[in-house]
Design an enzyme around this catalytic site. Sequence first.
Site, PDB file in Angstrom:
ATOM      1  N   HIS A 279      46.470  31.133 117.386  1.00 49.25           N
ATOM      2  CA  HIS A 279      47.249  32.335 117.525  1.00 49.25           C
ATOM      3  C   HIS A 279      46.371  32.686 119.423  1.00 49.25           C
ATOM      4  O   HIS A 279      44.995  32.843 118.471  1.00 49.25           O
ATOM      5  CB  HIS A 279      46.469  32.644 117.275  1.00 49.25           C
TER       6      HIS A 279
ATOM      7  N   GLU B 169      47.203  34.973 120.536  1.00 49.35           N
ATOM      8  CA  GLU B 169      46.582  36.425 121.042  1.00 49.35           C
ATOM      9  C   GLU B 169      45.565  36.708 120.204  1.00 49.35           C
ATOM     10  O   GLU B 169      45.305  38.431 119.765  1.00 49.35           O
ATOM     11  CB  GLU B 169      48.266  37.252 119.205  1.00 49.35           C
TER      12      GLU B 169
ATOM     13  N   CYS C 133      52.811  30.144 115.480  1.00 43.24           N
ATOM     14  CA  CYS C 133      52.510  30.007 114.183  1.00 43.24           C
ATOM     15  C   CYS C 133      53.752  29.569 113.483  1.00 43.24           C
ATOM     16  O   CYS C 133      54.312  29.188 113.550  1.00 43.24           O
ATOM     17  CB  CYS C 133      50.840  30.334 113.527  1.00 43.24           C
TER      18      CYS C 133
END
Lengths: 993, 275
Positions: B234, B236, B106
């Site tokens: 994302h 994570e 990002c």
Amino acid sequence: MAWRVEVGLKEGIRDARGERVKREIREHLGIELDQVNTIDVYTIDADLSQQEVEAAAMGPFSDPVIQNYAINRPLAGQFDVLIEVGFRPGVTDNVGRTSREAIQYIVGHPLDANEGVYTSVQYLLTGKINEDAAERIAAGFLGNGLIQRWTIISAADFDRKNGVPVTVPKVISTAEPKVREIDLNVSDEELMRISREGVLALNLEEMKVIQAFASDPQMQAERAKVGLTAGLTDVELEALAQTWSEHCKHKIFSANINYDDGSGQTETIDSLFKTFIVGVTRDVRAAKGDKDFCLSVFKDNAGVIRFNDDWSLVFKVETHNSPSALDPYGGALTGIVGVNRDPFGTGMGARLIFNTDVFCFASPFYDEPLPPRLLHPRRIFEGVVEGVEHGGNKSGVPTVNGSIVFDDRFAGKPLVYCGTAALMPAQIHGQPGHVKLAKVGDRIMMIGGRIGKDGIHGATFSSEELHEGSPATAVQIGDPITQKRMFDFLIIARDRGMYNSITDNGAGGLSSSVGEMAEDTGGFEMHLDRAPLKYSGLQPWEILISEAQERMTVAVPDDKVEEFLALAREMDVEATDLGVFNDSGYYHCLYNGKTVTYLPMEFLHKGVPQLKLQARWEDRGYQEPEFSQPLDMDATLRHMLARLDICSKESVVRRYDHEVQAGTVLKPLVGVANDGPADAAMVRPLPDSFEGIVVAHGITPSYSDIDTYHMMACAIDEGLRNYVAVGGDIEHVAGLDNFCWCDPVQSDRTPDGEYKAAQLVRANKALYDYCLAFGVPLISGKDSMKNDYQIGDTKISIPPTVLFSVIGKTDDIRKGVTMDAKRPGDLVYLLGTTRNELGASEYYGMLGYLGKNVPKVDAATALQRYRSVNQAQKQGLLASCHDLSDGGLGVALAETAFAGGFGMHIDLNNVKCDEVLREDAVLFSESASRLLVTVRPDNQEAFEKVFAGQDLSLLGNVTEDKELRIVGLGGEILVRSHIDDLKEAWQAPLREM
Amino acid sequence: MSKQVRAIVIAGNGTNCERETAHAIRLGGAEVVDIVHISELLSGRVLLQDYHFLNLAGGFLDGDDLGSAKAGANRLLHAPIKDSEEHLSEHLRKFIADGKLIMGVCNGFQLMVKMGLLPALGGDFSQTTTLTFNDNGRFEDRWVYLKADPASPCIFTRGIEGMTLPVRHGEGKLVVDSEATLARIEEKHLGVLKYSLSDYSATTMDYPLNPNGSTAAIAGLCDETGRLFGLMPHPEAYVHRTHHPRWTREDDLPEEGMGLWLYQNAVRFIRDELL
């Protein structure tokens, strides 16, 4: 000299911002333009070389792939009208601040304090626009005159060689710092003039207490020793006004109230706050005994409860209504970054884990003429949503729960509730993390942003209605990045044991933060001239009470000062030693070595006289309406789903990052297409544990039009119902009350003050009764008591509104339940009884009625039901669970069906009611404490066993066909709608917002 | 020590995702994962060279005030290391030259692109590509589907056919400076992750599956070595099944989230090639 750098998009690159502005101008103002292009302008007021400016323009200011730049010449191509909008002098310019830092990296040295970068945006409008339309676009949409200035130039008048003339909005003040002495030995009229003209918001009784204090000979003798004369200084008067403001002192909630219940029975209430709010928490905690989970209530910036052995949970909800009325974007942005500092400044400091946001607006489609100074509700909607978006997203805190409530009375003042939860270690350096104590000799250290004139009189201003002279300086613009840097620094300082106490600089600025922290030691000495300023020319009183954002105050022991300052320097955070906490007993401020305040701490904190209020309840003789049931129930259901309070808020929810930090396990949007309305959020704050936090809220202002007692009861029940629906543990949940009222003090301006005060008393009584019955302690809250608009003969008062937020725990997030129907064949049950309770309901509202039968909460059966829901969740028996609120059963059935992507076959004859009701009443009654659940057929027996002896209705089942089919009381088909049509009706109203 | 996979996550000035990123790397198998505030690197106390895997996490560097990650890129390019003649950017070049791994997510991806680290065609670190405002002009949080290019040199996506992850950005539209740049990206299979249909059968330019109107539907980009990699979605944020937006209704979701695959691949690569 000042340089002007313009940055625009290259040919062929889409100007998404310009397109959006074009669209919004059409929606807001009804002006159709052919095209809007935008250019960013950087005005650099610094001694730089051409080469350095070139490097900045080419590097950080522009993107070589998509942008062009020009230095000291215009970029603008074809247009009909050019409007350039920049900030007024002194208004926070975050992009300007970042630009300044970027230049410093390029030139390799800091810029001079007088040098700066100022940003503005140029809009190039193409289309038929006359002068009047251009002015409307500038003032009515692109700019806000309170904080911004603009230049309008037509193509014919545009200087193609030099462009827009350079403007440097630097604050230039030649004002010398001066302390004025105010003679209080004057008439009552004169005292009130002093209060009014100084925006002190002190009443006559309070002014007279201050007058008596100033004329006390013994006090005069003490003050003479430090060089003060008989009158008070302007700094002292301002400090008293801040500390004694409604905003800080909650004078209405502390008032002595004589309450007449309308039947001639009267009672005296000595402080609503102590009697009902503190009272119920005390009683609930006593009843919980060793299961009490409260750790710190009502005494800090936020409430603290136990999470597990190692961690404590902090929560606070604030409002930021008045500033949001004037500048929706800045007001809401400041609201969110402001409430962030509350949990952060609680105990020894806590790490932020999520935000919640609830807004109350007038309809964005409002089309009546608006009274002066009010912004259109659509602008407020747009600005507030964007402010919270920037505040929350940039701070890296997920926005997990919220709602938007509509009522046209909120045109007078929008309500902007912002909440933040945080997690703190249960123990920090061997001490409980929620305990803090400044010690004698600790240094007063101010951290973060600098002080300007922003936010001066915010606390006193919000203690008044919105009026002609409402000060523009009350508006501030938050800066999430400066705050984030400060938080990053302070968490390290906390973990290294560098301070003894911490608090936020919010309302009242240094005056409040230092004044309150000094209660630990019994006095302080602070040097106002040492405070870092954004620009020169601030008066000492302004430095003391400025509400400039992104600042915290910490108490640093002498032996840690050096280490503390060194860490701050390294992390690029400004920290300034302003003085010392002592036990002198005095609120002592100096400027250039000369005393400017010398007030006994005791007088400051306890001197405010108790307000006396009359409250008289009256039966307003409401009646139930008489009308025939609509013939087309499919259309009626669709109209209900399209009501603003009920319809999808997805366009807003998606603009908030709701999953940063990777803890949001039940998100705001759920179901097969990720677009169903979740009842509550579940957050897993620790990646190595399956324990979770559940957060939800209840808000039911429409019921206030009938009886605020039941409004409050329903808000509490709604909050808990939402909480339980997803899996929150009813035995481990705390509440926060945020009252937003209209002025309840009887006066010429408020002739119905006694009734409004009675409404307040009744809401508080319900708060006590229901929190006790449900076993829910209150841990924090806030009140905002002057949500009125009054200019000329026009007065708009908001409906009395309480946001009841709940926060609690689940032992296992894997047991979480969402509201969407899961699979065909599942059984559909309704938990609870349906009554003839449509008073102030969405259904009556749609038909233009108020009615009389407001929903009433039966806490005992509700509590038993919520415990059983928890039991069923533990056993994994619920496929889905959805609360019934606005729009009742009809709306809940539709939402459950379309969120799951399945149909349902339902028989209304099976709905358990306490009397025979008409079909529309069964479908749209808002009786409290009801939940709609779906259950796998294999689990039917176990499920029914859990709810044995309780009100349980098996309504039908989930179907493969995508049709919501409801059989009416006569056995005929009452509703037969495709779920896609229902969903479309529900999604359409706010989709384009 | 020498047999440990060591990862660093840089924090500060507006990063937001450093904690969950560090958690994902740990789950991915790295022995050492340090969250390091940038001031520690600029003070010279912590050195990039002590790590194998640099992570640039999501957030809003400097508020994205000059355009996403622009001011952040300016800092990394110009900031000096305290009491030395060196700049952080030189340490970064050395790190890359040593064949170590960098992943930007990002805002971290925006940072890499704006510093010229991606796509770095022919090893040239001048900026040829950017990430700018979504076509709808708004920040959005929504889950998307990503189709991976099996022919890509990217070491992070090895063995991955497709994955679903959330995007949370306002400036995720990839734009290139010329058709030639795009042709080289495509020819070398550097646009390794592309927004796709939910069954990963085809890439898409249609909103909302393509949330921002990105050129050639590109969501993630690598350099020619495959060791520098950035993506807008994302990873994570999807390391456990309860991160998935529909975990309460999709009973067959595995315990492990798809985002974890990227970190596992990175750790495996370091173990095989760099230790």
